[in-house]
Design a protein around this motif. Sequence first.
Motif, PDB file in Angstrom:
ATOM      1  N   ALA A 152     -24.685 -11.945 -27.605  1.00  0.00           N
ATOM      2  CA  ALA A 152     -25.945 -11.516 -26.985  1.00  0.00           C
ATOM      3  C   ALA A 152     -25.806 -10.178 -26.266  1.00  0.00           C
ATOM      4  N   LEU A 153     -25.023  -9.265 -26.850  1.00  0.00           N
ATOM      5  CA  LEU A 153     -24.858  -7.918 -26.307  1.00  0.00           C
ATOM      6  C   LEU A 153     -25.370  -6.915 -27.320  1.00  0.00           C
ATOM      7  N   ASP A 154     -25.884  -5.782 -26.825  1.00  0.00           N
ATOM      8  CA  ASP A 154     -26.204  -4.737 -27.792  1.00  0.00           C
ATOM      9  C   ASP A 154     -24.920  -3.981 -28.124  1.00  0.00           C
ATOM     10  N   LEU A 155     -24.997  -3.085 -29.089  1.00  0.00           N
ATOM     11  CA  LEU A 155     -23.792  -2.420 -29.591  1.00  0.00           C
ATOM     12  C   LEU A 155     -23.058  -1.651 -28.490  1.00  0.00           C
ATOM     13  N   GLN A 156     -23.806  -0.911 -27.673  1.00  0.00           N
ATOM     14  CA  GLN A 156     -23.161  -0.119 -26.625  1.00  0.00           C
ATOM     15  C   GLN A 156     -22.521  -1.009 -25.563  1.00  0.00           C
ATOM     16  N   GLU A 157     -23.159  -2.114 -25.235  1.00  0.00           N
ATOM     17  CA  GLU A 157     -22.572  -3.027 -24.249  1.00  0.00           C
ATOM     18  C   GLU A 157     -21.265  -3.619 -24.789  1.00  0.00           C
ATOM     19  N   ARG A 158     -21.257  -3.945 -26.048  1.00  0.00           N
ATOM     20  CA  ARG A 158     -20.028  -4.488 -26.652  1.00  0.00           C
ATOM     21  C   ARG A 158     -18.917  -3.445 -26.631  1.00  0.00           C
ATOM     22  N   ILE A 159     -19.272  -2.211 -26.968  1.00  0.00           N
ATOM     23  CA  ILE A 159     -18.278  -1.130 -26.940  1.00  0.00           C
ATOM     24  C   ILE A 159     -17.740  -0.954 -25.519  1.00  0.00           C
ATOM     25  N   MET A 160     -18.642  -0.966 -24.551  1.00  0.00           N
ATOM     26  CA  MET A 160     -18.225  -0.819 -23.150  1.00  0.00           C
ATOM     27  C   MET A 160     -17.299  -1.961 -22.745  1.00  0.00           C
ATOM     28  N   ALA A 161     -17.636  -3.186 -23.110  1.00  0.00           N
ATOM     29  CA  ALA A 161     -16.798  -4.340 -22.765  1.00  0.00           C
ATOM     30  C   ALA A 161     -15.429  -4.239 -23.434  1.00  0.00           C
ATOM     31  N   ASP A 162     -15.403  -3.820 -24.698  1.00  0.00           N
ATOM     32  CA  ASP A 162     -14.122  -3.679 -25.393  1.00  0.00           C
ATOM     33  C   ASP A 162     -13.253  -2.612 -24.733  1.00  0.00           C
TER      34      ASP A 162
ATOM     35  N   ALA B 206     -19.418   4.645 -24.124  1.00  0.00           N
ATOM     36  CA  ALA B 206     -20.278   3.770 -24.921  1.00  0.00           C
ATOM     37  C   ALA B 206     -21.719   4.275 -24.992  1.00  0.00           C
ATOM     38  N   PHE B 207     -22.268   4.700 -23.866  1.00  0.00           N
ATOM     39  CA  PHE B 207     -23.675   5.080 -23.820  1.00  0.00           C
ATOM     40  C   PHE B 207     -23.881   6.589 -23.934  1.00  0.00           C
ATOM     41  N   GLY B 208     -22.812   7.344 -23.770  1.00  0.00           N
ATOM     42  CA  GLY B 208     -22.922   8.795 -23.834  1.00  0.00           C
ATOM     43  C   GLY B 208     -23.283   9.374 -22.484  1.00  0.00           C
ATOM     44  N   PHE B 209     -22.877  10.594 -22.284  1.00  0.00           N
ATOM     45  CA  PHE B 209     -23.148  11.269 -21.019  1.00  0.00           C
ATOM     46  C   PHE B 209     -24.489  11.982 -21.123  1.00  0.00           C
ATOM     47  N   ASN B 210     -25.366  11.718 -20.195  1.00  0.00           N
ATOM     48  CA  ASN B 210     -26.667  12.377 -20.152  1.00  0.00           C
ATOM     49  C   ASN B 210     -26.836  12.979 -18.767  1.00  0.00           C
ATOM     50  N   PRO B 211     -26.731  14.290 -18.648  1.00  0.00           N
ATOM     51  CA  PRO B 211     -26.800  14.922 -17.320  1.00  0.00           C
ATOM     52  C   PRO B 211     -28.186  14.861 -16.689  1.00  0.00           C
ATOM     53  N   GLN B 212     -29.193  14.409 -17.446  1.00  0.00           N
ATOM     54  CA  GLN B 212     -30.537  14.323 -16.889  1.00  0.00           C
ATOM     55  C   GLN B 212     -30.646  13.203 -15.865  1.00  0.00           C
ATOM     56  N   TYR B 213     -29.752  12.193 -15.978  1.00  0.00           N
ATOM     57  CA  TYR B 213     -29.797  11.072 -15.043  1.00  0.00           C
ATOM     58  C   TYR B 213     -28.905  11.355 -13.841  1.00  0.00           C
TER      59      TYR B 213
ATOM     60  N   ASP C  16     -26.377  10.380 -10.626  1.00  0.00           N
ATOM     61  CA  ASP C  16     -25.216   9.494 -10.492  1.00  0.00           C
ATOM     62  C   ASP C  16     -25.635   8.108 -10.020  1.00  0.00           C
ATOM     63  N   GLU C  17     -26.617   8.063  -9.135  1.00  0.00           N
ATOM     64  CA  GLU C  17     -27.085   6.769  -8.634  1.00  0.00           C
ATOM     65  C   GLU C  17     -27.682   5.932  -9.760  1.00  0.00           C
ATOM     66  N   TYR C  18     -28.464   6.595 -10.606  1.00  0.00           N
ATOM     67  CA  TYR C  18     -29.067   5.885 -11.732  1.00  0.00           C
ATOM     68  C   TYR C  18     -27.975   5.329 -12.655  1.00  0.00           C
ATOM     69  N   ASN C  19     -26.977   6.156 -12.978  1.00  0.00           N
ATOM     70  CA  ASN C  19     -25.885   5.715 -13.858  1.00  0.00           C
ATOM     71  C   ASN C  19     -25.104   4.568 -13.225  1.00  0.00           C
ATOM     72  N   LYS C  20     -24.830   4.676 -11.933  1.00  0.00           N
ATOM     73  CA  LYS C  20     -24.102   3.597 -11.257  1.00  0.00           C
ATOM     74  C   LYS C  20     -24.907   2.301 -11.253  1.00  0.00           C
ATOM     75  N   GLU C  21     -26.197   2.418 -11.103  1.00  0.00           N
ATOM     76  CA  GLU C  21     -27.068   1.237 -11.145  1.00  0.00           C
ATOM     77  C   GLU C  21     -27.056   0.611 -12.542  1.00  0.00           C
ATOM     78  N   GLN C  22     -27.048   1.451 -13.581  1.00  0.00           N
ATOM     79  CA  GLN C  22     -26.993   0.937 -14.951  1.00  0.00           C
ATOM     80  C   GLN C  22     -25.650   0.247 -15.225  1.00  0.00           C
ATOM     81  N   ILE C  23     -24.584   0.827 -14.713  1.00  0.00           N
ATOM     82  CA  ILE C  23     -23.261   0.209 -14.858  1.00  0.00           C
ATOM     83  C   ILE C  23     -23.246  -1.143 -14.161  1.00  0.00           C
ATOM     84  N   ARG C  24     -23.780  -1.197 -12.945  1.00  0.00           N
ATOM     85  CA  ARG C  24     -23.812  -2.450 -12.193  1.00  0.00           C
ATOM     86  C   ARG C  24     -24.630  -3.503 -12.924  1.00  0.00           C
ATOM     87  N   LYS C  25     -25.802  -3.127 -13.413  1.00  0.00           N
ATOM     88  CA  LYS C  25     -26.653  -4.074 -14.141  1.00  0.00           C
ATOM     89  C   LYS C  25     -25.938  -4.607 -15.385  1.00  0.00           C
ATOM     90  N   THR C  26     -25.281  -3.715 -16.098  1.00  0.00           N
ATOM     91  CA  THR C  26     -24.602  -4.117 -17.332  1.00  0.00           C
ATOM     92  C   THR C  26     -23.428  -5.040 -17.034  1.00  0.00           C
TER      93      THR C  26
END
Length: 163
Positions: free
Chosen positions: A15-25, A40-47, A49-59
């Motif tokens: 029940a993981l998407d492809l990027q989540e599986r890559i991140m877990a591996d 896994a998700f790629g670097f996007n400078p538009q976001y 650091d807080e947003y990225n950290k929140e996404q990491i925490r959620k994942t």
Amino acid sequence: MDYTKSFRTECRRSALDLQERIMADLMSVGYRDQDAYVAAFGFNPQYSDEYNKEQIRKTTERPEFVRYLDRARKRIAGKHEEENPEEEFDPSLVSKERILQDLLLARKKVARGSREWIDMTKQIADITQAKKDEIKEEDTTIHYYLPLTCNNCELYLKHIKNR
């Protein structure tokens, strides 16, 4: 590039998407969560650091992600123990005794009388014979130490005394 069918099937099963599986591996083999997320998700400078950290925490807090990560770490730990239970590979530790121990352990895991068992028995016999040959070829070199001058030589002094 397309992912393999087995990779996609494992993603659906866990029940993981492809990027989540890559991140877990990646995390299961030792990557830090931030590094694994960027890989896994790629670097996007538009976001931010807080947003990225929140996404990491959620994942990383998702129960499916945690379950898969635990399974992946156990699988990798099991493979590591099978490959080398005590230590990392060190060429200085490769010796005939070590190879002999490994062969004996491996032979116990194989059915007695099978082709693999016979091959391992032959290898054990070869190593044992090589160890015997090594013992027979001890250094038999005789070292002679000569004095700096003849009048200091013990043999010369004895010869003069006996005259």
